[in-house]
Write a protein that holds these residues in place. Structure first.
Motif, PDB file in Angstrom:
ATOM      1  N   ALA A 108       1.151  -1.341  -0.017  1.00 19.45           N
ATOM      2  CA  ALA A 108       0.464   0.042  -0.030  1.00 19.45           C
ATOM      3  C   ALA A 108       0.891   1.393  -0.129  1.00 19.45           C
ATOM      4  CB  ALA A 108      -0.866  -0.244   0.887  1.00 19.45           C
ATOM      5  N   GLY A 109       1.995   1.226   0.572  1.00 18.87           N
ATOM      6  CA  GLY A 109       2.841   2.031   0.493  1.00 18.87           C
ATOM      7  C   GLY A 109       3.851   2.767  -0.717  1.00 18.87           C
ATOM      8  N   PHE A 110       3.309   1.405  -1.955  1.00 17.14           N
ATOM      9  CA  PHE A 110       3.857   1.811  -2.858  1.00 17.14           C
ATOM     10  C   PHE A 110       3.800   2.918  -3.622  1.00 17.14           C
ATOM     11  CE2 PHE A 110       5.077  -3.207  -3.770  1.00 17.14           C
ATOM     12  CZ  PHE A 110       6.535  -3.054  -2.541  1.00 17.14           C
ATOM     13  N   ARG A 111       2.695   3.436  -4.116  1.00 13.62           N
ATOM     14  CA  ARG A 111       2.234   4.648  -4.649  1.00 13.62           C
ATOM     15  C   ARG A 111       2.864   5.530  -3.852  1.00 13.62           C
ATOM     16  NH1 ARG A 111       0.826   7.287  -9.218  1.00 13.62           N
ATOM     17  NH2 ARG A 111      -0.380   5.815  -9.238  1.00 13.62           N
ATOM     18  N   ILE A 112       2.731   5.519  -2.995  1.00 20.80           N
ATOM     19  CA  ILE A 112       3.667   6.971  -1.285  1.00 20.80           C
ATOM     20  C   ILE A 112       4.749   7.137  -1.852  1.00 20.80           C
ATOM     21  CG2 ILE A 112       4.333   7.775   0.522  1.00 20.80           C
ATOM     22  CD1 ILE A 112       1.181   5.974   1.790  1.00 20.80           C
ATOM     23  N   PHE A 230       4.136   3.973 -12.512  1.00 21.20           N
ATOM     24  CA  PHE A 230       4.606   3.508 -11.533  1.00 21.20           C
ATOM     25  C   PHE A 230       4.297   2.424 -11.697  1.00 21.20           C
ATOM     26  CE2 PHE A 230       0.898   2.373  -8.506  1.00 21.20           C
ATOM     27  CZ  PHE A 230       1.635   2.464  -7.496  1.00 21.20           C
ATOM     28  N   GLU A 231       3.815   1.744 -12.786  1.00 18.26           N
ATOM     29  CA  GLU A 231       3.609   0.331 -12.518  1.00 18.26           C
ATOM     30  C   GLU A 231       4.556   0.042 -12.718  1.00 18.26           C
ATOM     31  OE1 GLU A 231       1.969   2.126 -14.790  1.00 18.26           O
ATOM     32  OE2 GLU A 231      -0.497   2.311 -14.181  1.00 18.26           O
ATOM     33  N   ASP A 232       5.897   0.195 -13.659  1.00 21.38           N
ATOM     34  CA  ASP A 232       7.029  -0.544 -13.324  1.00 21.38           C
ATOM     35  C   ASP A 232       7.868  -0.278 -12.094  1.00 21.38           C
ATOM     36  OD1 ASP A 232       7.185  -1.210 -16.003  1.00 21.38           O
ATOM     37  OD2 ASP A 232       7.989   0.489 -17.010  1.00 21.38           O
ATOM     38  N   PHE A 233       7.971   0.602 -11.523  1.00 24.94           N
ATOM     39  CA  PHE A 233       8.191   1.014 -10.602  1.00 24.94           C
ATOM     40  C   PHE A 233       7.920  -0.114  -9.073  1.00 24.94           C
ATOM     41  CE2 PHE A 233       8.119   3.427  -6.261  1.00 24.94           C
ATOM     42  CZ  PHE A 233       9.390   3.684  -6.125  1.00 24.94           C
ATOM     43  N   TYR A 234       6.390   0.117  -8.883  1.00 26.14           N
ATOM     44  CA  TYR A 234       5.522  -1.078  -8.650  1.00 26.14           C
ATOM     45  C   TYR A 234       6.001  -2.251  -8.623  1.00 26.14           C
ATOM     46  CZ  TYR A 234       1.813  -3.637  -5.716  1.00 26.14           C
ATOM     47  OH  TYR A 234       1.521  -4.536  -4.691  1.00 26.14           O
ATOM     48  N   ARG A 235       5.918  -2.398  -9.789  1.00 25.86           N
ATOM     49  CA  ARG A 235       6.467  -4.262 -10.548  1.00 25.86           C
ATOM     50  C   ARG A 235       8.429  -4.623  -9.524  1.00 25.86           C
ATOM     51  NH1 ARG A 235       4.818  -4.088 -15.047  1.00 25.86           N
ATOM     52  NH2 ARG A 235       7.125  -3.858 -15.823  1.00 25.86           N
ATOM     53  N   PHE A 236       8.787  -3.675  -9.476  1.00 21.76           N
ATOM     54  CA  PHE A 236      10.207  -3.799  -9.782  1.00 21.76           C
ATOM     55  C   PHE A 236      10.329  -3.572  -8.239  1.00 21.76           C
ATOM     56  CE2 PHE A 236      14.056  -1.742  -7.274  1.00 21.76           C
ATOM     57  CZ  PHE A 236      15.242  -2.769  -7.758  1.00 21.76           C
ATOM     58  N   MET A 237       9.844  -2.948  -7.432  1.00 20.95           N
ATOM     59  CA  MET A 237       9.215  -3.059  -5.455  1.00 20.95           C
ATOM     60  C   MET A 237       9.438  -4.645  -5.163  1.00 20.95           C
ATOM     61  SD  MET A 237       8.326   0.492  -4.533  1.00 20.95           S
ATOM     62  CE  MET A 237       8.887   0.558  -2.599  1.00 20.95           C
ATOM     63  N   ASP A 238       7.934  -5.039  -5.718  1.00 21.92           N
ATOM     64  CA  ASP A 238       7.334  -6.359  -5.603  1.00 21.92           C
ATOM     65  C   ASP A 238       8.323  -6.998  -5.773  1.00 21.92           C
ATOM     66  OD1 ASP A 238       4.454  -8.002  -4.350  1.00 21.92           O
ATOM     67  OD2 ASP A 238       4.851  -8.577  -6.912  1.00 21.92           O
ATOM     68  N   ASN A 239       8.748  -6.901  -7.042  1.00 25.56           N
ATOM     69  CA  ASN A 239       9.918  -8.381  -7.185  1.00 25.56           C
ATOM     70  C   ASN A 239      10.642  -8.698  -6.080  1.00 25.56           C
ATOM     71  OD1 ASN A 239       8.860  -9.656  -9.704  1.00 25.56           O
ATOM     72  ND2 ASN A 239       9.455  -7.748 -11.378  1.00 25.56           N
ATOM     73  N   LEU A 240      10.779  -7.016  -5.513  1.00 26.13           N
ATOM     74  CA  LEU A 240      12.785  -7.284  -4.868  1.00 26.13           C
ATOM     75  C   LEU A 240      12.548  -8.104  -3.873  1.00 26.13           C
ATOM     76  CD1 LEU A 240      15.775  -6.950  -4.409  1.00 26.13           C
ATOM     77  CD2 LEU A 240      14.628  -4.576  -3.467  1.00 26.13           C
ATOM     78  N   GLN A 241      10.764  -7.012  -2.823  1.00 25.90           N
ATOM     79  CA  GLN A 241      10.648  -8.281  -2.262  1.00 25.90           C
ATOM     80  C   GLN A 241      10.377  -9.500  -2.011  1.00 25.90           C
ATOM     81  OE1 GLN A 241       6.919  -6.568  -0.447  1.00 25.90           O
ATOM     82  NE2 GLN A 241       8.142  -4.941   0.148  1.00 25.90           N
ATOM     83  N   THR A 242       9.677  -9.746  -3.427  1.00 27.48           N
ATOM     84  CA  THR A 242       9.470 -11.192  -3.407  1.00 27.48           C
ATOM     85  C   THR A 242      11.445 -12.371  -3.747  1.00 27.48           C
ATOM     86  OG1 THR A 242       7.739 -10.924  -4.171  1.00 27.48           O
ATOM     87  CG2 THR A 242       8.570 -12.883  -5.059  1.00 27.48           C
ATOM     88  N   GLU A 243      11.851 -11.536  -4.598  1.00 30.06           N
ATOM     89  CA  GLU A 243      13.308 -12.317  -4.675  1.00 30.06           C
ATOM     90  C   GLU A 243      13.959 -12.471  -2.958  1.00 30.06           C
ATOM     91  OE1 GLU A 243      16.958 -12.142  -7.527  1.00 30.06           O
ATOM     92  OE2 GLU A 243      15.510 -10.507  -7.657  1.00 30.06           O
ATOM     93  N   VAL A 244      14.345 -11.407  -2.515  1.00 31.41           N
ATOM     94  CA  VAL A 244      14.421 -11.515  -1.184  1.00 31.41           C
ATOM     95  C   VAL A 244      13.909 -13.255  -0.090  1.00 31.41           C
ATOM     96  CG1 VAL A 244      15.446 -11.088   1.099  1.00 31.41           C
ATOM     97  CG2 VAL A 244      15.896  -9.358  -0.767  1.00 31.41           C
TER      98      VAL A 244
END
Length: 381
Positions: A108-112, A230-244
């Motif tokens: 929910a904080g990715f947009r912020i 925003f879509e690319d930014f969101y996907r990058f953040m979500d992918n990083l969390q998932t990868e770790v």
């Protein structure tokens, strides 16, 4: 010049704990500035120490350009990006701090987060806007610098930020007596205090003096002209969390679809201030005699919940359970109400069995929250 371990220990005296960790895990140096590879970063967030004592390997301009040429564009990102890049990437110290922030942010904080970078409000982030990050984190670091040998501190600034001496900042710091809680707060507060034109001008100075990195090329292309939506930014953040999380999970699963409840407890108690973890593990073994296993979906959902820990804490206080224990149904409902995350009954039961030391099937709110705040921040509070 490649520096050895004794030089590293010498400058450690002038570094903060985060800086010390970055310097321990970094393996590359270019024109005096230190960089992590993607592999170094993964090690830094999943291991207590580097697998071997590192010397910093000096990169030539040609080697750096070759690394950046092989960097994929943001639309080719995936939850295996860092693993695929492995040693073929360079991550600066300020980008290391940015990536650490991402790991603890709720979806929910990715947009912020995106809006903090998008200082001109055009729904796109360009390279200039992103480079403001360098100045903001550098300014916060100046407030924390330890007194002592100016030459040593100048060497440290060169290693971390790519320059010898501090420069004038556009950020308004007058009247700031209380340091913000985190680098993320620093970014949020500082961008709201400065004019975009000033920030862009400062970013031009930074851009001209520093080399491109893997993240800059990934986000903004090899010429630096692309923009990040925003879509690319969101996907990058979500992918990083998932990868770790995948890396941590796979390090215990041995190729299976689940990890044991005991392994889950080990992961959960890492990077916390719990000294006697054996009592928690023994308690869980006695109360969960038959191993069922924790799936990756359950594992990921729990850490998504942890990234919403502040909202959960508020919800619990509104439930008026702040000073007393809670049961499993109450816990599960509070998690869903506060975060929108549904935890499986087996996962909730496992968490209770780990922390329910007196075995009354109730969870001590204060103890649980305190321990999980440590785990959320991976020891970097």
């Amino acid at each position: 010049v490649t520096e050895n371990r004794s030089d590293l220990e010498d400058l450690h005296l002038y570094a903060t704990p985060r800086e010390q960790r970055f310097r321990r895990f970094a393996s590359l140096e270019f024109e005096g500035q230190l960089y992590m590879t993607p592999y170094d970063f993964i090690q830094a967030v999943t291991s207590d120490e580097p697998k071997c004592a590192k010397k910093w390997r000096s990169l030539s301009k040609q080697e750096l350009n070759q690394i950046l040429m092989e960097t994929p564009p943001v639309w080719k990102g995936s939850s295996k990006l860092f693993r695929n890049l492995n040693e073929k990437g360079v991550i600066s110290y300020t980008e290391y701090l940015f990536l650490l922030c991402i790991l603890t942010k709720p979806h929910a904080g990715f947009r912020i987060a995106f809006n903090m970078f998008d200082t001109d409000g055009n729904e796109m982030v360009d390279k200039k806007e992103f480079l403001v990050l360098q100045e903001i984190f550098r300014k916060k670091n100046e407030k924390r610098e330890r007194k002592g040998d100016e030459e040593k501190r100048a060497m440290l600034r060169l290693q971390l930020y790519g320059y010898h001496t501090s420069t004038n900042s556009v950020l308004k710091t007058e009247g700031e007596d209380v340091a913000p809680r985190s680098y993320w707060d620093t970014l949020r507060r500082s961008t709201s205090q400065a004019l975009f034109s000033d920030l862009a001008e400062r970013a031009d100075d930074i851009s001209s003096s520093l080399s491109d990195t893997t993240l800059l090329v990934h986000f903004f292309g090899k010429k630096g002209k692309a923009e990040l939506n925003f879509e690319d930014f969101y996907r990058f953040m979500d992918n990083l969390q998932t990868e770790v999380l995948e890396i941590e999970f796979l390090s215990y699963s041995n190729g299976m679809n689940t990890i044991s409840e005991e392994d889950f407890a080990h992961i959960l108690l890492r990077y916390t201030n719990v000294e006697n973890t054996s009592s928690y593990l023994e308690n869980m073994r006695c109360t969960i005699p038959e191993e069922k296993g924790i799936t990756f979906d359950e594992f990921r959902s729990f850490f998504q919940f942890l990234n919403n820990l502040e909202d959960f804490t508020i919800a619990m206080q509104m439930y008026n359970f702040a000073s007393r224990s809670i049961g499993q149904d109450e816990f599960k409902r509070a998690v869903y109400v506060a975060t929108g995350v549904k935890l499986s009954p087996h996962l909730v039961n496992t968490v209770f069995k780990i922390f329910d030391v007196d075995r009354d099937d109730q969870l001590s709110y204060k103890e649980f929250i305190g321990i999980m705040k440590d785990r959320l921040n991976r020891g970097f509070r």
